[in-house]
Design an enzyme around this catalytic site. Structure first.
Site, PDB file in Angstrom:
ATOM      1  N   TYR A 225      -1.529   8.646  16.185  1.00  0.00           N
ATOM      2  CA  TYR A 225      -0.939   8.405  14.860  1.00  0.00           C
ATOM      3  C   TYR A 225       0.585   8.508  14.965  1.00  0.00           C
ATOM      4  O   TYR A 225       1.322   7.595  14.583  1.00  0.00           O
ATOM      5  CB  TYR A 225      -1.497   9.442  13.872  1.00  0.00           C
ATOM      6  CG  TYR A 225      -0.749   9.571  12.570  1.00  0.00           C
ATOM      7  CD1 TYR A 225      -0.886   8.626  11.562  1.00  0.00           C
ATOM      8  CD2 TYR A 225       0.102  10.662  12.338  1.00  0.00           C
ATOM      9  CE1 TYR A 225      -0.207   8.754  10.360  1.00  0.00           C
ATOM     10  CE2 TYR A 225       0.779  10.795  11.140  1.00  0.00           C
ATOM     11  CZ  TYR A 225       0.632   9.846  10.155  1.00  0.00           C
ATOM     12  OH  TYR A 225       1.310   9.980   8.974  1.00  0.00           O
TER      13      TYR A 225
ATOM     14  N   LYS B 170       3.618   5.897  14.533  1.00  0.00           N
ATOM     15  CA  LYS B 170       4.597   6.083  13.450  1.00  0.00           C
ATOM     16  C   LYS B 170       6.021   5.957  14.025  1.00  0.00           C
ATOM     17  O   LYS B 170       6.924   5.464  13.353  1.00  0.00           O
ATOM     18  CB  LYS B 170       4.431   7.436  12.749  1.00  0.00           C
ATOM     19  CG  LYS B 170       3.188   7.603  11.906  1.00  0.00           C
ATOM     20  CD  LYS B 170       3.081   6.673  10.707  1.00  0.00           C
ATOM     21  CE  LYS B 170       3.886   7.084   9.500  1.00  0.00           C
ATOM     22  NZ  LYS B 170       3.588   6.165   8.332  1.00  0.00           N
TER      23      LYS B 170
HETATM   24  P1  NAD Z   1      -3.642   7.579   2.001  1.00  0.00           P
HETATM   25  O1  NAD Z   1      -4.700   7.416   3.045  1.00  0.00           O
HETATM   26  O2  NAD Z   1      -3.998   8.267   0.723  1.00  0.00           O
HETATM   27  O3  NAD Z   1      -3.064   6.143   1.627  1.00  0.00           O
HETATM   28  C1  NAD Z   1      -2.878   5.126   2.566  1.00  0.00           C
HETATM   29  C2  NAD Z   1      -3.261   3.809   1.913  1.00  0.00           C
HETATM   30  O4  NAD Z   1      -3.073   2.771   2.879  1.00  0.00           O
HETATM   31  C3  NAD Z   1      -4.736   3.757   1.475  1.00  0.00           C
HETATM   32  O5  NAD Z   1      -4.849   3.359   0.113  1.00  0.00           O
HETATM   33  C4  NAD Z   1      -5.349   2.703   2.397  1.00  0.00           C
HETATM   34  O6  NAD Z   1      -6.387   1.947   1.798  1.00  0.00           O
HETATM   35  C5  NAD Z   1      -4.133   1.842   2.738  1.00  0.00           C
HETATM   36  N1  NAD Z   1      -4.302   1.100   3.973  1.00  0.00           N
HETATM   37  C6  NAD Z   1      -4.698   1.595   5.184  1.00  0.00           C
HETATM   38  N2  NAD Z   1      -4.770   0.608   6.078  1.00  0.00           N
HETATM   39  C7  NAD Z   1      -4.403  -0.536   5.438  1.00  0.00           C
HETATM   40  C8  NAD Z   1      -4.295  -1.892   5.850  1.00  0.00           C
HETATM   41  N3  NAD Z   1      -4.590  -2.274   7.082  1.00  0.00           N
HETATM   42  N4  NAD Z   1      -3.886  -2.807   4.938  1.00  0.00           N
HETATM   43  C9  NAD Z   1      -3.608  -2.434   3.650  1.00  0.00           C
HETATM   44  N5  NAD Z   1      -3.699  -1.157   3.214  1.00  0.00           N
HETATM   45  C10 NAD Z   1      -4.099  -0.229   4.099  1.00  0.00           C
HETATM   46  O7  NAD Z   1      -2.409   8.271   2.721  1.00  0.00           O
HETATM   47  P2  NAD Z   1      -1.113   9.001   2.094  1.00  0.00           P
HETATM   48  O8  NAD Z   1      -1.276  10.438   2.308  1.00  0.00           O
HETATM   49  O9  NAD Z   1      -0.828   8.476   0.721  1.00  0.00           O
HETATM   50  O10 NAD Z   1       0.007   8.494   3.103  1.00  0.00           O
HETATM   51  C11 NAD Z   1       0.949   7.494   2.754  1.00  0.00           C
HETATM   52  C12 NAD Z   1       2.000   7.379   3.843  1.00  0.00           C
HETATM   53  O11 NAD Z   1       2.656   8.632   3.984  1.00  0.00           O
HETATM   54  C13 NAD Z   1       1.474   7.006   5.222  1.00  0.00           C
HETATM   55  O12 NAD Z   1       2.383   6.114   5.828  1.00  0.00           O
HETATM   56  C14 NAD Z   1       1.484   8.325   5.972  1.00  0.00           C
HETATM   57  O13 NAD Z   1       1.698   8.102   7.357  1.00  0.00           O
HETATM   58  C15 NAD Z   1       2.684   9.004   5.342  1.00  0.00           C
HETATM   59  N6  NAD Z   1       2.649  10.468   5.415  1.00  0.00           N
HETATM   60  C16 NAD Z   1       1.697  11.180   4.735  1.00  0.00           C
HETATM   61  C17 NAD Z   1       1.693  12.574   4.794  1.00  0.00           C
HETATM   62  C18 NAD Z   1       0.676  13.406   4.029  1.00  0.00           C
HETATM   63  O14 NAD Z   1       0.681  14.646   4.160  1.00  0.00           O
HETATM   64  N7  NAD Z   1      -0.188  12.814   3.208  1.00  0.00           N
HETATM   65  C19 NAD Z   1       2.665  13.231   5.562  1.00  0.00           C
HETATM   66  C20 NAD Z   1       3.631  12.480   6.253  1.00  0.00           C
HETATM   67  C21 NAD Z   1       3.608  11.091   6.160  1.00  0.00           C
END
Ligand code: NAD
Length: 241
Positions: free
Chosen positions: A138, A142
């Protein structure tokens, strides 16, 4: 193109939905692009598809000047091919689709883990180098994703990019982090301590992460020093791991 028209790729997700709600509140017209639709909101149009498919993406980006990219496979998956396909090739596709649709600004949700080598970071700043040995696939993807987006920043051609790096995010509707921690604790499976119990980890409230994204988008102008840069985002303390 109106500067108040934007698209949120991954807008059905935990962070994405909070971002969409804030943007709609602020008077933006929002298109959501995601592989799934998890809610409905007046004035928000959903486009369903895989971000690796440019033809599916283009209609969602039509007449949009600003794109937020916050889609990613869940970090826990141990599927290198999936991370590479979505986070690396898919991000290339997002950038190409932005160019073709005439999008002017792209804000990426990156992750603070891009600088994490497995050893403590206290008061970490954005000048830390990318991790040479990322902790998992992952994070590896990223890093590549963030580089692609920041390198695509091109003031001459009017395409501006910025990346926001949260660490853990918590808040209402969080599907994974805090519920899993609480559930594990309830089942009595958290009776161990790594280190001497003084380790800190950075969690940011989702509204603050959203605020960081909106500020970055609104400050992203050709003369701004934030063009092509990445920013850690936290509550009011520096980043701890
Ligand atoms: P999440 O899983 O709730 O949301 C991700 C969304 O992306 C989902 O709705 C999913 O359906 C969509 N998705 C996945 N693959 C896809 C594709 N191929 N085409 C279209 N849509 C697609 O995750 P989140 O927690 O909301 O994370 C959002 C962002 O924040 C991500 O980039 C993640 O790397 C980053 N992030 C999250 C955290 C955390 O603690 N949640 C921490 C650091 C970074």
């Amino acid at each position: 193109q109106s500067s108040k028209r934007c698209a949120v790729i991954g807008g059905s997700g935990f962070l994405g939905r909070h971002l969409v709600e804030k943007l709609a509140d602020k008077g933006y017209t929002v298109s959501v692009f995601d592989i799934r639709q998890s809610y409905e909101l007046p004035g928000v149009t959903f486009y369903l598809g895989d971000l690796c498919d440019k033809q599916a993406l283009l209609p969602a980006l039509r007449d949009v000047s600003l794109v937020f990219h916050c889609a990613s496979p869940a970090p826990g998956a141990d599927d290198r091919a999936l991370f590479e396909r979505v986070n690396i090739s898919g991000t290339r596709t997002v950038i190409q689709a932005c160019h073709e649709a005439g999008v002017q600004k792209l804000v990426l949700t990156s992750s603070a883990s891009v600088v994490f080598e497995g050893t403590d970071i206290k008061n970490g700043k954005e000048d830390l180098p990318y991790a040479k040995k990322p902790i998992d696939f992952y994070t590896l993807t990223k890093i590549q994703q963030e580089k692609l987006v920041l390198e695509a920043c091109d003031k001459e051609n009017g395409f501006l990019t910025v990346a926001i790096r949260p660490h853990g995010i918590f808040g209402p509707r969080d599907p994974q982090l805090v519920p899993i921690l609480v559930d594990t604790a309830r089942r009595g499976k958290m009776k161990f301590i790594i280190g001497n119990g003084s380790n800190l980890v950075d969690f940011t409230y989702v509204e603050n992460v959203v605020h960081g994204h909106v500020l970055a988008a609104e400050r992203l102008r050709p003369e701004s020093p934030i063009c092509g840069q990445a920013y850690h985002i936290t509550n009011d303390e520096p980043v701890f791991f």
